[in-house]
Design an enzyme around this catalytic site. Sequence first.
Site, short mmCIF file in Angstrom:
data_model
loop_
_atom_site.label_atom_id
_atom_site.label_comp_id
_atom_site.label_asym_id
_atom_site.label_seq_id
_atom_site.Cartn_x
_atom_site.Cartn_y
_atom_site.Cartn_z
N LYS A 142 5.68 37.45 40.17
CA LYS A 142 5.11 36.38 39.35
C LYS A 142 5.43 35.00 39.90
O LYS A 142 6.55 34.74 40.32
CB LYS A 142 5.66 36.50 37.92
CG LYS A 142 4.99 35.60 36.92
CD LYS A 142 5.12 36.19 35.53
CE LYS A 142 4.40 35.35 34.49
NZ LYS A 142 3.01 35.08 34.75
N GLY B 62 13.29 34.46 41.71
CA GLY B 62 13.24 35.26 42.94
C GLY B 62 11.95 35.04 43.72
O GLY B 62 11.96 34.94 44.95
N CYS B 63 10.84 34.95 43.02
CA CYS B 63 9.54 34.78 43.68
C CYS B 63 9.41 33.40 44.31
O CYS B 63 8.83 33.25 45.38
CB CYS B 63 8.40 35.03 42.69
SG CYS B 63 8.39 36.74 42.11
N THR B 64 9.97 32.40 43.65
CA THR B 64 9.96 31.04 44.21
C THR B 64 10.83 30.99 45.46
O THR B 64 10.44 30.43 46.49
CB THR B 64 10.43 30.01 43.17
OG1 THR B 64 9.52 30.05 42.07
CG2 THR B 64 10.47 28.61 43.75
N ALA C 146 8.87 32.78 48.24
CA ALA C 146 7.74 31.98 48.73
C ALA C 146 8.22 30.80 49.56
O ALA C 146 7.66 30.51 50.62
CB ALA C 146 6.90 31.50 47.55
#
Length: 163
Positions: A53, A58-60, A63
């Site tokens: 998401k 974690g995703c930030t 990315a």
Amino acid sequence: MAILQLFGSRSYSQEIKVGDKVPNFTLQDQEGKSFSIDTVIGKYPLVIYFYPKDETSGCTKEACSFRDAYESFNQYGAKVIGISGDNVKSHQQFASHHQLNFTLLSDPGNKVRKLFGVPKTMMIPGRVTYIVDKNGVVVHTFNSMTKADQHVEESLAALKKMQ
């Protein structure tokens, strides 16, 4: 409006593994433009990473790690593609907020995620990275929900091996 096209007759009920060819698909990118995987197969090695998401910690981190390693990926001629179930507007805001310099694809209903067989982790969409050679064949995979930044290290090591 979301666009999703799947091509071919191969049905994936298990996760795509090393040696498998990636399935053809078309999704919308963060600009709302149609992106078809067959436009890059045969031209570049690919780093296709599925993440849960936009704007989660974690995703930030993941990315931004891909963003920060952009020049390293360029040295191998590789294209980075991030895929999640978030919509185009969410991807556009995420890319703008973090100055992401690679393609994000919107996978409504997680159809491409399912096509790749990306497993869930305790009801959360999984975090899996696929390194794909120019011919569209998977040469390396890395699956880890908790080691978000290691996806970049694994990707670069696999691209180096391909040289």
